[in-house]
Design an enzyme around this catalytic site. Structure first.
Site, PDB file in Angstrom:
ATOM      1  N   ASN A  10       0.869  -1.180   0.000  1.00 27.84           N
ATOM      2  CA  ASN A  10       0.000   0.000   0.000  1.00 27.84           C
ATOM      3  C   ASN A  10       0.905   1.229   0.000  1.00 27.84           C
ATOM      4  OD1 ASN A  10      -1.812   2.038   0.501  1.00 27.84           O
ATOM      5  ND2 ASN A  10      -2.222   1.441   2.635  1.00 27.84           N
ATOM      6  N   TRP A  11       0.994   1.852  -1.163  1.00 25.33           N
ATOM      7  CA  TRP A  11       1.939   2.986  -1.305  1.00 25.33           C
ATOM      8  C   TRP A  11       1.392   4.281  -0.709  1.00 25.33           C
ATOM      9  CZ3 TRP A  11       3.694   2.161  -7.122  1.00 25.33           C
ATOM     10  CH2 TRP A  11       4.447   0.984  -7.193  1.00 25.33           C
ATOM     11  N   LYS A  12       0.157   4.222  -0.228  1.00 30.45           N
ATOM     12  CA  LYS A  12      -0.492   5.391   0.387  1.00 30.45           C
ATOM     13  C   LYS A  12      -0.312   6.626  -0.508  1.00 30.45           C
ATOM     14  CE  LYS A  12       0.343   3.345   4.881  1.00 30.45           C
ATOM     15  NZ  LYS A  12      -0.037   3.429   6.261  1.00 30.45           N
ATOM     16  N   HIS A  96      -9.641   0.721   4.852  1.00 32.65           N
ATOM     17  CA  HIS A  96      -8.375   1.003   5.539  1.00 32.65           C
ATOM     18  C   HIS A  96      -8.664   2.002   6.656  1.00 32.65           C
ATOM     19  CE1 HIS A  96      -4.320   2.302   6.404  1.00 32.65           C
ATOM     20  NE2 HIS A  96      -3.879   1.255   5.725  1.00 32.65           N
ATOM     21  N   GLU A  98      -7.146   4.459   7.762  1.00 32.84           N
ATOM     22  CA  GLU A  98      -6.888   5.870   7.428  1.00 32.84           C
ATOM     23  C   GLU A  98      -8.078   6.449   6.647  1.00 32.84           C
ATOM     24  OE1 GLU A  98      -3.016   5.332   5.630  1.00 32.84           O
ATOM     25  OE2 GLU A  98      -2.185   4.820   7.589  1.00 32.84           O
ATOM     26  N   GLU A 168      -5.668  -5.623  10.673  1.00 37.32           N
ATOM     27  CA  GLU A 168      -4.684  -4.564  10.926  1.00 37.32           C
ATOM     28  C   GLU A 168      -5.040  -3.875  12.244  1.00 37.32           C
ATOM     29  OE1 GLU A 168      -2.614  -2.916   7.236  1.00 37.32           O
ATOM     30  OE2 GLU A 168      -4.530  -1.916   7.304  1.00 37.32           O
ATOM     31  N   GLY A 174       1.899   1.968  10.940  1.00 39.13           N
ATOM     32  CA  GLY A 174       2.832   3.084  10.822  1.00 39.13           C
ATOM     33  C   GLY A 174       3.468   3.533  12.126  1.00 39.13           C
ATOM     34  N   SER A 214       3.016  -2.244  10.529  1.00 34.92           N
ATOM     35  CA  SER A 214       4.457  -2.127  10.802  1.00 34.92           C
ATOM     36  C   SER A 214       5.259  -3.354  10.383  1.00 34.92           C
ATOM     37  CB  SER A 214       4.694  -1.819  12.285  1.00 34.92           C
ATOM     38  OG  SER A 214       4.185  -0.543  12.609  1.00 34.92           O
ATOM     39  N   GLY A 236       4.427   1.384   4.920  1.00 31.34           N
ATOM     40  CA  GLY A 236       5.683   2.132   4.844  1.00 31.34           C
ATOM     41  C   GLY A 236       6.819   1.416   4.115  1.00 31.34           C
TER      42      GLY A 236
HETATM   43  C1  PEP Z   1      -1.007  -0.095   5.974  1.00 33.02           C
HETATM   44  O1  PEP Z   1      -0.919   0.952   5.335  1.00 33.02           O
HETATM   45  O2  PEP Z   1      -1.987  -0.818   5.831  1.00 33.02           O
HETATM   46  C2  PEP Z   1       0.069  -0.466   6.887  1.00 33.02           C
HETATM   47  C3  PEP Z   1       0.000  -1.619   7.466  1.00 33.02           C
HETATM   48  O3  PEP Z   1       1.075   0.445   7.049  1.00 33.02           O
HETATM   49  P1  PEP Z   1       2.481   0.161   7.789  1.00 33.02           P
HETATM   50  O4  PEP Z   1       3.042  -1.111   7.192  1.00 33.02           O
HETATM   51  O5  PEP Z   1       3.298   1.355   7.479  1.00 33.02           O
HETATM   52  O6  PEP Z   1       2.188  -0.009   9.245  1.00 33.02           O
END
Ligand code: PEP
Length: 257
Positions: A10-12, A96, A98, A168, A174, A214, A236
């Site tokens: 997931n490049w956000k 997600h 976010e 998640e 993050g 993470s 990330g």
């Molecule tokens: C995510 O964006 O779903 C995620 C798990 O981010 P990160 O790996 O940065 O915690």
């Protein structure tokens, strides 16, 4: 049952268009040099989807979106419809945390979006998880159960089989804070049992359940090996091609154990 592990990046909103093309080019190059026995999906931001799709033609890399609007079309300024991405994506991240936080997506809306993308032949990647406060007050299972039940009551067997569910913990996204792998196994087992109760065990075994939060090459194995997840959703670390492909390798080797 035999499944191929799945690793989703997931490049956000982390990459410029130029960087998105560079990242996917680097991933392609590494895949030419080494065999990675895992399915790989990259999820660029909307403006880069078409170009990344063009870049991965002839490779096993699949492309996903990070969200979609819940309506087919209409006067929704600034939103992106599933039809406008059709032909470019085979996956779409939904729910997600976010997006839930920024746009208020409820479990019902996430289920509605899942049905919408499925009707266009696109596979949903549905994220569920509890906040840090809910975790600390032992509400994880009740939160997960409400989220999973909404999905189960909205999808039929075939649709659920095409859907990937990602656990998640929101407090792990993050932050570098990692959940105890045993707690993750418990949640994944709970989800499988819930699916088995709603449908049957055979279907519950076949559905892909992923972990996200993470994830790094150094910690991924503990969430995959043994009764762990069928793969990971990486945020990330996924914008760094070497790190991402290390995660893919380690996921594949831990899954084979
Ligand atoms: C995510 O964006 O779903 C995620 C798990 O981010 P990160 O790996 O940065 O915690």
């Amino acid at each position: 049952m035999n499944k191929t592990p799945l690793v989703i990046g997931n490049w956000k909103m982390e990459l410029s268009h130029k960087s998105a093309i560079e990242v996917v080019s680097a991933i392609k190059k590494m895949m030419q040099q080494e065999t990675y026995p895992a399915d790989i999906v990259v999820c660029p931001s909307f403006p880069s989807i078409a170009a990344v799709h063009a870049s991965v033609q002839g490779t096993p890399i699949a492309v996903g979106a990070q969200n979609v609007h819940h309506e087919e079309k209409g006067a929704f300024t600034g939103s992106v419809s599933v039809a406008s991405m059709r032909g470019f994506i085979t996956w779409c991240i939904l729910g997600h945390s976010e997006v839930r936080r920024a746009e208020g997506d409820s479990d019902a809306l996430v289920a509605q979006k899942a049905k919408l993308v499925l009707s266009h032949g696109i596979r949903p990647i549905v994220c569920i998880g509890e906040t840090g406060q809910q975790h600390d007050s032992d509400e994880t299972i009740s939160v997960i159960s409400a989220q999973i039940d909404m999905l189960l009551s909205s999808l039929d067997r075939v649709s659920l089989l095409k859907t990937v569910i990602v656990y998640e913990p929101i407090w792990a996204i993050g932050t570098g804070k990692l959940p105890d792998p045993n707690e993750v196994y418990e949640v994944l087992l709970f989800i499988r049992k819930r699916i088995a109760g709603h449908f049957d065990i055979e279907l519950a075994d076949r559905v892909y359940l992923l972990y996200g939060g993470s994830v790094q090459a150094s910690n991924v194995k503990q969430y995959i090996a043994g009764p762990g997840a069928d793969g990971v959703l990486v945020g990330g670390a996924s914008i760094h091609p070497r790190d991402f492909m290390d995660i893919v390798s380690r996921t594949a080797s831990a899954y084979a154990l």
